[in-house]
Design a protein around this motif. Sequence first.
Motif, short mmCIF file in Angstrom:
data_model
loop_
_atom_site.label_atom_id
_atom_site.label_comp_id
_atom_site.label_asym_id
_atom_site.label_seq_id
_atom_site.Cartn_x
_atom_site.Cartn_y
_atom_site.Cartn_z
N PHE A 1 0.83 -1.20 0.00
CA PHE A 1 0.00 0.00 0.00
C PHE A 1 0.87 1.25 0.00
CE2 PHE A 1 -4.66 -0.63 0.96
CZ PHE A 1 -4.69 -1.94 0.48
N ALA A 2 1.98 1.20 0.72
CA ALA A 2 2.87 2.36 0.77
C ALA A 2 3.45 2.65 -0.61
CB ALA A 2 4.00 2.12 1.77
N GLN A 3 3.72 1.61 -1.39
CA GLN A 3 4.24 1.81 -2.74
C GLN A 3 3.18 2.34 -3.69
OE1 GLN A 3 6.71 -1.44 -4.39
NE2 GLN A 3 6.34 -2.50 -2.46
N ARG A 4 1.91 1.92 -3.49
CA ARG A 4 0.86 2.22 -4.46
C ARG A 4 0.18 3.57 -4.24
NH1 ARG A 4 3.09 -1.62 -6.27
NH2 ARG A 4 2.19 -3.64 -6.83
N ALA A 5 0.19 4.08 -3.01
CA ALA A 5 -0.54 5.33 -2.72
C ALA A 5 0.03 6.47 -3.55
CB ALA A 5 -0.47 5.65 -1.23
N ARG A 6 -0.86 7.22 -4.19
CA ARG A 6 -0.44 8.35 -5.00
C ARG A 6 -1.05 9.66 -4.52
NH1 ARG A 6 2.70 5.24 -5.85
NH2 ARG A 6 3.43 4.29 -7.79
N SER A 7 -2.29 9.63 -4.09
CA SER A 7 -2.95 10.87 -3.67
C SER A 7 -2.47 11.28 -2.27
CB SER A 7 -4.47 10.71 -3.66
OG SER A 7 -4.87 9.87 -2.60
N HIS A 8 -2.70 12.53 -1.94
CA HIS A 8 -2.35 13.03 -0.61
C HIS A 8 -3.09 12.24 0.46
CE1 HIS A 8 -1.28 15.75 2.58
NE2 HIS A 8 -2.55 16.10 2.79
N GLU A 9 -4.38 12.01 0.24
CA GLU A 9 -5.17 11.27 1.22
C GLU A 9 -4.67 9.84 1.37
OE1 GLU A 9 -9.87 10.22 2.09
OE2 GLU A 9 -9.22 10.70 0.06
N GLY A 10 -4.38 9.19 0.23
CA GLY A 10 -3.90 7.81 0.30
C GLY A 10 -2.60 7.68 1.06
N LYS A 11 -1.68 8.61 0.85
CA LYS A 11 -0.41 8.57 1.57
C LYS A 11 -0.60 8.78 3.06
CE LYS A 11 2.33 10.13 -2.41
NZ LYS A 11 3.14 11.21 -2.99
N LEU A 12 -1.51 9.69 3.42
CA LEU A 12 -1.79 9.90 4.85
C LEU A 12 -2.37 8.64 5.47
CD1 LEU A 12 -3.38 13.49 4.88
CD2 LEU A 12 -1.08 12.84 5.64
N GLU A 13 -3.29 7.99 4.75
CA GLU A 13 -3.94 6.80 5.30
C GLU A 13 -2.95 5.66 5.48
OE1 GLU A 13 -8.48 7.25 3.60
OE2 GLU A 13 -6.90 6.60 2.24
N VAL A 14 -2.06 5.49 4.51
CA VAL A 14 -1.06 4.43 4.63
C VAL A 14 -0.10 4.70 5.78
CG1 VAL A 14 0.91 3.34 3.51
CG2 VAL A 14 -1.18 3.74 2.22
N GLU A 15 0.37 5.93 5.88
CA GLU A 15 1.32 6.25 6.95
C GLU A 15 0.67 6.07 8.32
OE1 GLU A 15 4.24 9.83 8.56
OE2 GLU A 15 3.27 10.01 6.60
N LEU A 16 -0.57 6.47 8.45
CA LEU A 16 -1.27 6.30 9.72
C LEU A 16 -1.38 4.83 10.08
CD1 LEU A 16 -2.83 7.54 12.07
CD2 LEU A 16 -4.89 7.48 10.64
N ALA A 17 -1.76 4.00 9.10
CA ALA A 17 -1.89 2.56 9.36
C ALA A 17 -0.53 1.95 9.72
CB ALA A 17 -2.49 1.87 8.14
N GLN A 18 0.52 2.36 9.03
CA GLN A 18 1.85 1.82 9.32
C GLN A 18 2.34 2.22 10.71
OE1 GLN A 18 4.28 2.87 5.78
NE2 GLN A 18 4.47 0.67 5.55
N LEU A 19 2.10 3.46 11.09
CA LEU A 19 2.55 3.90 12.41
C LEU A 19 1.80 3.19 13.53
CD1 LEU A 19 3.05 7.74 11.83
CD2 LEU A 19 4.81 5.97 12.10
N LYS A 20 0.50 2.94 13.32
CA LYS A 20 -0.25 2.18 14.33
C LYS A 20 0.28 0.76 14.42
CE LYS A 20 -4.60 4.76 14.19
NZ LYS A 20 -6.05 4.72 13.87
N HIS A 21 0.63 0.19 13.27
CA HIS A 21 1.21 -1.15 13.27
C HIS A 21 2.58 -1.14 13.95
CE1 HIS A 21 1.89 -5.20 11.73
NE2 HIS A 21 3.08 -4.82 11.28
N LEU A 22 3.36 -0.12 13.68
CA LEU A 22 4.70 -0.01 14.26
C LEU A 22 4.63 0.22 15.76
CD1 LEU A 22 7.79 0.26 13.84
CD2 LEU A 22 7.41 2.69 13.45
N ALA A 23 3.61 0.94 16.22
CA ALA A 23 3.51 1.27 17.65
C ALA A 23 3.47 0.03 18.51
CB ALA A 23 2.27 2.13 17.90
N THR A 24 2.86 -1.05 17.99
CA THR A 24 2.79 -2.29 18.78
C THR A 24 4.13 -3.00 18.83
OG1 THR A 24 2.17 -3.62 16.85
CG2 THR A 24 0.38 -2.58 18.10
#
Length: 433
Positions: A112-135
């Motif tokens: 998903f991080a590779q595929r996101a192109r829009s501003h919204e998509g990049k924000l959504e991917v980064e948010l999901a990754q950081l929540k995953h990383l937090a654990t």
Amino acid sequence: MFDRQKRGDRAVLVLPHSRGEGDSLRRAEEFAELVKSAGAEVLGVINARVEDPNPRYYIGSGKANEVAEAARALEADLVLVDHLLTPVQERNLEKHLGVRVVDRAGLILDIFAQRARSHEGKLEVELAQLKHLATRLVRGWTHLDAQRGGAIGNRGPGETQLETDRRLLGERVKQLTKRLEKVQVQRGQQRRSRLRNTVPRVALVGYTNAGKSTLFNALTTGDVYAADLLFATLDPTVRKLENLSCGPAVIADTVGFIRELPHDLVAAFRATLAEARDADLLLHVSDAADEERERLHGVVDKVLEEIDAGDVPQLHVMNKIDLAGAEPRIERDGTGKPVRVWLSAGTGVGLELLRQALGELLGGDRVQAPLHLPLSAGRLHARLKAAGAISSETIDEHGWQLLIDAPRSVIAPLSGGDANEAQLLRELLAVAE
């Protein structure tokens, strides 16, 4: 703690399965496609029967030793596990194997991080990754200064975020959440504008790689990227759909679904998937050549339930009939309503059948009747015109003489809350019955 490599996409795959798991072969093929989409080089594959998951490694100590030997012999710098690992299991495996370990969730997040192109998509991917990383930020992992963004499992937030501690990561999550909320408000305003125009809304959904983007391009002469890769497109695209018997509509291409989609990713992409939730009709696209298509329907329906789109009407589209050896046709239920269309988006065979079915389903009962509007009803006249409901009109000192031709579902909500306009529309609908 071992010394992490700066990057590396040479991978050994670990495929856990249980005795009663009937679709292990399909699952293995799908995981291989995920790995291909992520851009990794597969050096070896190890199957692991897991009846009672090992709390330390998930796959058991003996199998963990086998994976470690294979990783050393093949000079792999990455082990990809086709299962959701707990943070403890992932950390223990990394210590034992001496290479990076990425589970199924981390791999999907990376794609998903590779595929996101829009501003919204990049924000959504980064948010999901950081929540995953937090654990996974536990004692000893406070600063991952050897880890770099760019390799599988690390793309998205990048080096600066991965070097932060829990407090800074939490602040970043809050910041992203606020920014995403603003973007979602803007998208919501665009969506409400389409709702006010009462143009029927269609959304393409389906298991990833079913051919949704190819169908979208064929219907709209669009230019959405389409390829034989999982999650080839990520950001939603909305286009006008014309040449339907019911009049114009809008159609949205959404992200493909997959089993065990990471929960944080589903939550983060609620705004993007709202295109499906707010649609009048879902085109559920399937690969007609896939023997397991019926089971994959269940996976898609489960995700639709998660995003509160389970009750939206569906028209099933059986795509790729050129590969399945099937004929183009429309299947109907006992009432004559279209429920399934067989076609090939790649060759164009059957597309007119789909347009026919869409016209029937979106049109419903049509209102075809004259309507007199006084000059004081200018707003209602504008709404009727914007909705494409007026087939002909004349105007004099008494007002507009209109001939209405539009689906009943389009006419009914056009009053905008005005009592006089609502009464005019009620009379129109009564005459048309």
